[in-house]
Design a protein around this motif. Structure first.
Motif, PDB file in Angstrom:
ATOM      1  N   ASP A  29      38.897  23.933  52.891  1.00 54.05           N
ATOM      2  CA  ASP A  29      38.912  25.304  53.404  1.00 54.05           C
ATOM      3  C   ASP A  29      39.946  26.157  52.665  1.00 54.05           C
ATOM      4  OD1 ASP A  29      40.928  23.717  54.542  1.00 54.05           O
ATOM      5  OD2 ASP A  29      41.077  24.999  56.321  1.00 54.05           O
ATOM      6  N   GLU A  30      41.077  25.559  52.283  1.00 51.40           N
ATOM      7  CA  GLU A  30      42.110  26.301  51.561  1.00 51.40           C
ATOM      8  C   GLU A  30      41.685  26.573  50.114  1.00 51.40           C
ATOM      9  OE1 GLU A  30      46.170  24.963  52.110  1.00 51.40           O
ATOM     10  OE2 GLU A  30      45.575  23.896  53.940  1.00 51.40           O
ATOM     11  N   ILE A  31      40.967  25.611  49.521  1.00 47.31           N
ATOM     12  CA  ILE A  31      40.450  25.845  48.164  1.00 47.31           C
ATOM     13  C   ILE A  31      39.436  26.981  48.194  1.00 47.31           C
ATOM     14  CG2 ILE A  31      39.202  24.842  46.221  1.00 47.31           C
ATOM     15  CD1 ILE A  31      40.212  22.094  47.110  1.00 47.31           C
ATOM     16  N   LEU A  32      38.585  26.981  49.203  1.00 49.90           N
ATOM     17  CA  LEU A  32      37.560  28.022  49.317  1.00 49.90           C
ATOM     18  C   LEU A  32      38.216  29.391  49.516  1.00 49.90           C
ATOM     19  CD1 LEU A  32      34.447  28.126  49.302  1.00 49.90           C
ATOM     20  CD2 LEU A  32      34.541  28.239  51.793  1.00 49.90           C
ATOM     21  N   ALA A  33      39.257  29.453  50.339  1.00 49.94           N
ATOM     22  CA  ALA A  33      39.962  30.716  50.559  1.00 49.94           C
ATOM     23  C   ALA A  33      40.603  31.209  49.267  1.00 49.94           C
ATOM     24  CB  ALA A  33      41.027  30.536  51.646  1.00 49.94           C
ATOM     25  N   TYR A  34      41.187  30.300  48.504  1.00 50.62           N
ATOM     26  CA  TYR A  34      41.775  30.641  47.202  1.00 50.62           C
ATOM     27  C   TYR A  34      40.701  31.138  46.241  1.00 50.62           C
ATOM     28  CZ  TYR A  34      43.412  29.439  42.459  1.00 50.62           C
ATOM     29  OH  TYR A  34      43.714  29.450  41.121  1.00 50.62           O
ATOM     30  N   ASN A  35      39.557  30.460  46.233  1.00 56.11           N
ATOM     31  CA  ASN A  35      38.435  30.817  45.366  1.00 56.11           C
ATOM     32  C   ASN A  35      37.870  32.187  45.752  1.00 56.11           C
ATOM     33  OD1 ASN A  35      35.562  28.812  44.220  1.00 56.11           O
ATOM     34  ND2 ASN A  35      36.459  30.672  43.416  1.00 56.11           N
ATOM     35  N   GLU A  36      37.833  32.487  47.035  1.00 53.80           N
ATOM     36  CA  GLU A  36      37.334  33.792  47.490  1.00 53.80           C
ATOM     37  C   GLU A  36      38.213  34.922  46.962  1.00 53.80           C
ATOM     38  OE1 GLU A  36      35.136  32.361  51.644  1.00 53.80           O
ATOM     39  OE2 GLU A  36      37.218  33.033  51.690  1.00 53.80           O
ATOM     40  N   CYS A  37      39.509  34.703  46.975  1.00 54.56           N
ATOM     41  CA  CYS A  37      40.414  35.730  46.438  1.00 54.56           C
ATOM     42  C   CYS A  37      40.184  35.933  44.944  1.00 54.56           C
ATOM     43  CB  CYS A  37      41.868  35.333  46.704  1.00 54.56           C
ATOM     44  SG  CYS A  37      42.361  35.436  48.443  1.00 54.56           S
ATOM     45  N   ASP A  38      39.979  34.848  44.203  1.00 48.12           N
ATOM     46  CA  ASP A  38      39.733  34.962  42.764  1.00 48.12           C
ATOM     47  C   ASP A  38      38.429  35.706  42.481  1.00 48.12           C
ATOM     48  OD1 ASP A  38      42.040  33.882  41.811  1.00 48.12           O
ATOM     49  OD2 ASP A  38      41.162  32.025  41.068  1.00 48.12           O
ATOM     50  N   ALA A  39      37.406  35.457  43.294  1.00 49.76           N
ATOM     51  CA  ALA A  39      36.127  36.143  43.094  1.00 49.76           C
ATOM     52  C   ALA A  39      36.265  37.640  43.369  1.00 49.76           C
ATOM     53  CB  ALA A  39      35.060  35.528  43.994  1.00 49.76           C
ATOM     54  N   LEU A  40      36.992  37.993  44.417  1.00 51.69           N
ATOM     55  CA  LEU A  40      37.231  39.407  44.717  1.00 51.69           C
ATOM     56  C   LEU A  40      38.042  40.065  43.599  1.00 51.69           C
ATOM     57  CD1 LEU A  40      38.025  38.988  48.514  1.00 51.69           C
ATOM     58  CD2 LEU A  40      36.114  40.329  47.595  1.00 51.69           C
ATOM     59  N   THR A  41      39.033  39.342  43.104  1.00 46.37           N
ATOM     60  CA  THR A  41      39.832  39.851  41.980  1.00 46.37           C
ATOM     61  C   THR A  41      38.944  40.086  40.760  1.00 46.37           C
ATOM     62  OG1 THR A  41      41.857  38.769  42.733  1.00 46.37           O
ATOM     63  CG2 THR A  41      41.722  39.308  40.396  1.00 46.37           C
ATOM     64  N   THR A  42      38.084  39.117  40.468  1.00 44.60           N
ATOM     65  CA  THR A  42      37.181  39.241  39.316  1.00 44.60           C
ATOM     66  C   THR A  42      36.300  40.472  39.451  1.00 44.60           C
ATOM     67  OG1 THR A  42      37.158  36.831  38.999  1.00 44.60           O
ATOM     68  CG2 THR A  42      35.361  38.083  37.990  1.00 44.60           C
ATOM     69  N   HIS A  43      35.798  40.714  40.660  1.00 45.05           N
ATOM     70  CA  HIS A  43      34.925  41.880  40.843  1.00 45.05           C
ATOM     71  C   HIS A  43      35.695  43.187  40.681  1.00 45.05           C
ATOM     72  CE1 HIS A  43      31.325  43.996  42.022  1.00 45.05           C
ATOM     73  NE2 HIS A  43      32.068  44.756  42.789  1.00 45.05           N
ATOM     74  N   LEU A  44      36.897  43.233  41.193  1.00 42.92           N
ATOM     75  CA  LEU A  44      37.699  44.444  41.047  1.00 42.92           C
ATOM     76  C   LEU A  44      38.075  44.697  39.584  1.00 42.92           C
ATOM     77  CD1 LEU A  44      39.981  44.093  44.199  1.00 42.92           C
ATOM     78  CD2 LEU A  44      38.391  45.974  43.740  1.00 42.92           C
ATOM     79  N   VAL A  45      38.342  43.629  38.837  1.00 40.47           N
ATOM     80  CA  VAL A  45      38.618  43.793  37.406  1.00 40.47           C
ATOM     81  C   VAL A  45      37.351  44.254  36.690  1.00 40.47           C
ATOM     82  CG1 VAL A  45      39.221  42.547  35.286  1.00 40.47           C
ATOM     83  CG2 VAL A  45      40.559  42.184  37.361  1.00 40.47           C
ATOM     84  N   TRP A  46      36.189  43.681  37.077  1.00 46.67           N
ATOM     85  CA  TRP A  46      34.921  44.146  36.488  1.00 46.67           C
ATOM     86  C   TRP A  46      34.730  45.642  36.736  1.00 46.67           C
ATOM     87  CZ3 TRP A  46      31.038  46.483  39.310  1.00 46.67           C
ATOM     88  CH2 TRP A  46      29.892  46.825  38.588  1.00 46.67           C
ATOM     89  N   ALA A  47      35.026  46.112  37.948  1.00 47.72           N
ATOM     90  CA  ALA A  47      34.864  47.538  38.262  1.00 47.72           C
ATOM     91  C   ALA A  47      35.760  48.392  37.368  1.00 47.72           C
ATOM     92  CB  ALA A  47      35.185  47.790  39.739  1.00 47.72           C
ATOM     93  N   ARG A  48      36.927  47.898  37.054  1.00 48.50           N
ATOM     94  CA  ARG A  48      37.835  48.628  36.166  1.00 48.50           C
ATOM     95  C   ARG A  48      37.248  48.687  34.745  1.00 48.50           C
ATOM     96  NH1 ARG A  48      42.710  50.188  38.170  1.00 48.50           N
ATOM     97  NH2 ARG A  48      44.350  50.772  36.679  1.00 48.50           N
ATOM     98  N   PHE A  49      36.662  47.592  34.311  1.00 45.83           N
ATOM     99  CA  PHE A  49      35.967  47.572  33.025  1.00 45.83           C
ATOM    100  C   PHE A  49      34.816  48.582  33.036  1.00 45.83           C
ATOM    101  CE2 PHE A  49      38.272  43.820  32.097  1.00 45.83           C
ATOM    102  CZ  PHE A  49      38.025  43.419  30.795  1.00 45.83           C
ATOM    103  N   ALA A  50      34.024  48.568  34.121  1.00 50.89           N
ATOM    104  CA  ALA A  50      32.874  49.464  34.212  1.00 50.89           C
ATOM    105  C   ALA A  50      33.314  50.922  34.199  1.00 50.89           C
ATOM    106  CB  ALA A  50      32.078  49.157  35.485  1.00 50.89           C
ATOM    107  N   HIS A  51      34.446  51.212  34.813  1.00 50.85           N
ATOM    108  CA  HIS A  51      34.992  52.570  34.782  1.00 50.85           C
ATOM    109  C   HIS A  51      35.441  52.930  33.367  1.00 50.85           C
ATOM    110  CE1 HIS A  51      37.005  56.198  35.919  1.00 50.85           C
ATOM    111  NE2 HIS A  51      38.223  55.704  35.735  1.00 50.85           N
ATOM    112  N   PHE A  52      36.119  52.009  32.708  1.00 52.91           N
ATOM    113  CA  PHE A  52      36.557  52.227  31.331  1.00 52.91           C
ATOM    114  C   PHE A  52      35.369  52.510  30.413  1.00 52.91           C
ATOM    115  CE2 PHE A  52      37.051  50.107  27.151  1.00 52.91           C
ATOM    116  CZ  PHE A  52      38.032  50.917  26.593  1.00 52.91           C
ATOM    117  N   GLY A  53      34.274  51.790  30.621  1.00 53.75           N
ATOM    118  CA  GLY A  53      33.099  51.935  29.777  1.00 53.75           C
ATOM    119  C   GLY A  53      32.196  53.099  30.132  1.00 53.75           C
ATOM    120  N   GLY A  54      32.542  53.849  31.196  1.00 54.20           N
ATOM    121  CA  GLY A  54      31.748  54.995  31.573  1.00 54.20           C
ATOM    122  C   GLY A  54      30.552  54.676  32.445  1.00 54.20           C
ATOM    123  N   PHE A  55      30.448  53.440  32.925  1.00 58.66           N
ATOM    124  CA  PHE A  55      29.349  53.078  33.818  1.00 58.66           C
ATOM    125  C   PHE A  55      29.621  53.524  35.249  1.00 58.66           C
ATOM    126  CE2 PHE A  55      29.336  49.921  30.369  1.00 58.66           C
ATOM    127  CZ  PHE A  55      28.071  50.146  29.860  1.00 58.66           C
TER     128      PHE A  55
END
Length: 287
Positions: A214-240
């Motif tokens: 359960d703790e690994i899954l909670a850690y993994n969930e945070c990483d996935a949310l982080t990845t998506h937020l970083v992707w959104a920053r990339f998408a903003h940079f690229g004009g998408f």
């Protein structure tokens, strides 16, 4: 940099540990008890070049077992300004015997991706996450034609194995190569996005041995949310995503996290608090 943003995007992250079964098959290690499984993992690290200074070296991913997989599924309909987000966390059942967990994770991922064909987004995923999923699917004897089949011509379908298309996007090499490539934690925190909070990747093996999935899954969930937020920053940079759409994307992530906390994931409160703390750190006004 990627060229497109598809209507369906899956920003994902995978956690894995040295596979005791691999040690049993390669070195005839016993793996019946937790203590034996720990020794089997140590044997794999030794095989991978462990030293006194570095007792847990990075192993070939085929020698490792996938223990969790989490992603943010983003669906954007043409008539909507606000994306719909869902957090997908695997395995669905944390009490599944350890020998069966990996197969269930892989089947769930490949069946869903092979059917829905989302645009995959990861951080260092081309070098790590995608290879381990494919390698371990082969080790487990799975058939995943929806994911694996490649079109005759690039424009005739989705190809997750092409190094030139946008069906599987790795954000890491866009930022740099070799010593200049930042970690996900670095690029996230410098951008005001939560990175590592409590656990690091190196602590996952110990958590797994102690049965704290359960703790690994909670850690993994945070990483996935982080990845998506970083992707959104990339998408903003690229004009998408324009400024308004980028704000809407961040609000959608925040609303998702609040909803998840309300529905039984209190560990994400740390993520939200850290996000607020980082956002509040601003450069001092010039005098």
């Amino acid at each position: 940099m990627f060229k497109t943003v598809n209507p369906l995007v899956f920003s994902f992250d995978v956690e894995w540990v040295p596979d005791p079964l691999a040690a049993a098959r390669l070195f005839d290690c016993p793996i019946e008890t937790p203590a034996e499984r720990e020794q089997a993992m140590i044997r794999l690290w030794q095989h991978g070049g462990a030293t006194e200074e570095k007792p847990q070296p990075y192993l070939k991913t085929i020698l490792c077992r996938v223990v969790t997989l989490v992603g943010v599924l983003r669906e954007k309909k043409p008539d909507s300004k606000i994306p719909h987000l869902r957090l997908i966390s695997l395995p669905l059942k944390l009490d599944t015997p350890w020998m069966d967990q990996e197969r269930a994770i892989l089947q769930g991922f490949f069946e869903a991706v092979g059917s829905k064909k989302p645009q995959l987004v990861g951080y260092n995923s081309a070098q790590a996450d995608v290879p381990i999923l494919v390698q371990r699917a082969i080790v487990n004897g799975l058939s995943c034609p929806g994911f694996a089949r490649r079109p005759e011509k690039p424009w005739e379908g989705v190809d997750y194995f092409s190094g030139h298309g946008d069906h599987s996007i790795d954000l890491a090499p866009v930022l740099g190569r070799y010593n200049q490539m930042p970690s996900l934690n670095e690029v996230a925190r410098l951008s005001g996005i939560p990175g590592k909070i409590d656990t690091s990747g190196g602590g996952v093996a110990e958590l797994w041995l102690e049965g704290r999935l359960d703790e690994i899954l909670a850690y993994n969930e945070c990483d996935a949310l982080t990845t998506h937020l970083v992707w959104a920053r990339f998408a903003h940079f690229g004009g998408f995503l324009n400024a308004e759409e980028y704000e809407a994307e961040q609000k959608a992530v925040r609303d998702l996290i609040v909803s998840l906390i309300e529905n039984g994931k209190p560990t994400l409160k740390r993520f939200l608090d850290e996000w607020d703390r980082l956002q509040a750190i601003q450069p001092p006004e010039s005098s």
